[in-house]
Design a protein around this motif. Sequence first.
Motif, short mmCIF file in Angstrom:
data_model
loop_
_atom_site.label_atom_id
_atom_site.label_comp_id
_atom_site.label_asym_id
_atom_site.label_seq_id
_atom_site.Cartn_x
_atom_site.Cartn_y
_atom_site.Cartn_z
N PHE A 109 14.55 -4.15 -11.37
CA PHE A 109 14.04 -2.81 -12.16
C PHE A 109 12.96 -3.29 -13.16
CE2 PHE A 109 14.21 -0.89 -16.27
CZ PHE A 109 14.32 0.58 -15.77
N MET B 225 9.72 -3.90 -10.87
CA MET B 225 9.24 -2.79 -9.89
C MET B 225 8.62 -1.96 -10.95
SD MET B 225 8.99 -1.94 -6.87
CE MET B 225 8.87 -0.45 -5.81
N THR C 3 13.95 2.63 -9.05
CA THR C 3 13.06 2.46 -10.22
C THR C 3 11.62 3.17 -9.87
OG1 THR C 3 13.96 0.41 -10.40
CG2 THR C 3 11.85 0.71 -11.61
N TYR C 4 11.11 3.04 -8.64
CA TYR C 4 9.87 3.60 -8.15
C TYR C 4 9.84 5.02 -8.35
CZ TYR C 4 6.00 4.88 -5.01
OH TYR C 4 4.70 5.13 -4.31
N GLN D 213 0.58 3.46 -10.49
CA GLN D 213 0.10 4.90 -10.93
C GLN D 213 -1.30 4.72 -11.60
OE1 GLN D 213 3.66 5.37 -13.04
NE2 GLN D 213 3.50 7.39 -12.58
N THR E 261 18.24 3.98 -11.09
CA THR E 261 18.77 2.62 -10.95
C THR E 261 20.40 2.53 -11.08
OG1 THR E 261 16.73 1.66 -11.66
CG2 THR E 261 18.55 0.26 -11.48
N LEU E 262 20.61 3.09 -12.41
CA LEU E 262 22.14 3.16 -12.54
C LEU E 262 22.98 3.86 -11.75
CD1 LEU E 262 21.90 3.20 -16.65
CD2 LEU E 262 22.44 0.97 -14.86
N VAL F 259 22.22 4.59 -8.49
CA VAL F 259 22.41 3.80 -7.17
C VAL F 259 23.33 2.53 -7.42
CG1 VAL F 259 20.40 2.30 -7.15
CG2 VAL F 259 21.08 3.43 -4.96
N SER F 260 23.58 2.20 -8.62
CA SER F 260 24.60 1.20 -8.65
C SER F 260 25.84 1.38 -8.91
CB SER F 260 24.02 0.36 -10.01
OG SER F 260 22.83 -0.21 -9.96
N LEU G 127 24.12 -6.31 -5.23
CA LEU G 127 24.94 -6.10 -6.36
C LEU G 127 26.42 -6.01 -6.24
CD1 LEU G 127 25.09 -4.78 -9.18
CD2 LEU G 127 24.55 -2.59 -8.38
N GLN H 79 10.59 6.55 -11.85
CA GLN H 79 9.16 6.30 -12.79
C GLN H 79 8.29 7.28 -12.26
OE1 GLN H 79 8.69 2.69 -14.16
NE2 GLN H 79 6.38 2.77 -14.70
N LEU H 80 7.81 7.44 -10.87
CA LEU H 80 6.93 8.36 -10.68
C LEU H 80 7.46 9.88 -11.06
CD1 LEU H 80 5.76 7.77 -6.90
CD2 LEU H 80 4.76 7.26 -9.18
N LEU I 145 10.08 6.05 -17.55
CA LEU I 145 10.74 4.91 -17.57
C LEU I 145 12.44 5.33 -17.46
CD1 LEU I 145 10.52 2.10 -17.38
CD2 LEU I 145 10.46 1.79 -19.98
N GLY J 199 23.43 6.16 -2.80
CA GLY J 199 24.44 4.92 -2.97
C GLY J 199 25.53 4.90 -2.39
N ALA K 176 17.07 -0.74 -2.50
CA ALA K 176 17.62 0.27 -3.17
C ALA K 176 17.20 0.46 -4.51
CB ALA K 176 19.16 0.55 -2.98
N ILE K 177 17.25 -0.76 -5.12
CA ILE K 177 17.10 -0.78 -6.77
C ILE K 177 15.57 -0.42 -7.11
CG2 ILE K 177 17.09 -2.19 -8.73
CD1 ILE K 177 19.83 -1.67 -7.86
N ASN K 178 14.89 -1.20 -6.12
CA ASN K 178 13.31 -0.96 -6.21
C ASN K 178 12.94 0.25 -5.93
OD1 ASN K 178 12.85 -3.80 -6.69
ND2 ASN K 178 12.25 -4.10 -4.49
N ALA L 222 13.82 6.38 -14.42
CA ALA L 222 13.71 4.84 -13.39
C ALA L 222 15.08 4.34 -13.88
CB ALA L 222 12.45 4.11 -13.74
N LEU L 223 15.46 4.13 -15.11
CA LEU L 223 16.56 3.35 -15.54
C LEU L 223 17.80 4.36 -15.09
CD1 LEU L 223 17.83 1.14 -17.06
CD2 LEU L 223 17.83 2.45 -19.24
#
Lengths: 183, 183
Positions: free
Chosen positions: B91, B94, A60-61, B102, A76-77, A79-80, B63, A64-65, A69, A12, A55-57, A72-73
């Motif tokens: 979020f 995605m 998250t990806y 997956q 996302t936060l 990078v924000s 953002l 999550q991988l 979840l 970020g 960047a958000i996508n 992922a959250l």
Amino acid sequence: MIAIILAFLKIGFLGFGGGYAMLSLIYQEAEQFGMTVPQFADLNALDGLIPGPIAINSATYVGQLYGGLSTALAATLAVSVPSLIIVPLYLHFEKKLNANRLFNSIISGIKPASVGLILAVAVSLAGVIIFGGSDFKHWQFIGIDWTSILVMGLILFLDLRYQLNPIWLLLIAGVIGGVSYYL
Amino acid sequence: MTQHKNWLLFKVYLFAGTFTFSGGMAMLPVIERELCVKHQLIERQTLYEYTTLSQTFPGVIALTNACFIGKKINGTSGMLAAGFGAILPAFVLMSAATGLYQSLPQQGVILSILAAIRAASAAFLFSAAYSLARYNLRDVTTILLAVGCFLLTLFNLVSAPLLIIAAGVVGILTTLFKTGAKS
């Protein structure tokens, strides 16, 4: 999870100049998460299908991988964070300093650099896809995948010449891949 | 009244985030219509000024833009409402897409389809590098920066974060040099 949060904080704060500049940073950090080259390619394809900032996508990806979840959250936060810090800070000092000019001159150097960075990712990704192997840093010559060369050439042509929507381009690629399996 | 504004900011940016693909500010006309024309919460000129400004800062551009406009209209709570609206669709969508991805079995015809999609993904990166190059490589300095970053990343000689910082410094120096030469 902490490693992913730190990585996306870094991405970020260094991610000047939009999503593609960040994507090259993600490519470099990816190995550390255990991300493979095909998974990175799939991330970029999903970016074309799913709306929203790259960047958000991506956060998250990747989250999550490699952690589900909640990771992922968190990613996302993370990078924000730069936006949430910079905006109040800038508005507070807006009248006092000429940060605008400073950032403009920084971005004037980073934009051309990001052309080189993203091109290096493209070449390296294409190399792995065409010649085989799954290592980010070292290519392995397993064979030449002619179908991939054909698809890459065709999609690049359609994209540059006709600016087709990525969704159509991915659909065309998918159909070629499906048909080639039965040939 | 201020809660009403927050709800409106959230809705406008949620809508913009849901229909903007591959990053960028394609939804700016919608934001303008809602916030400047219909509800008259912000001047059109201010909206465009902060949108341009958002692109020069690190972080997620869409953002940063949402945070600027949210904070201008309704303080910190407005910033959070707009920012949350801007990242929520990416979020959620995605995360669902990654879940589906997956669960795909990586074999047979699906693997063949994915291989073609990965080739298309590499083509997208070449195309992105080309469009970035078209708008950002104007003189010898910018071309040298791009070529240098390309070679140094491709052969893993210098890490991307370091290159980005160096490119920022080059940007500052060239700006200083240009203004120095003028005066």
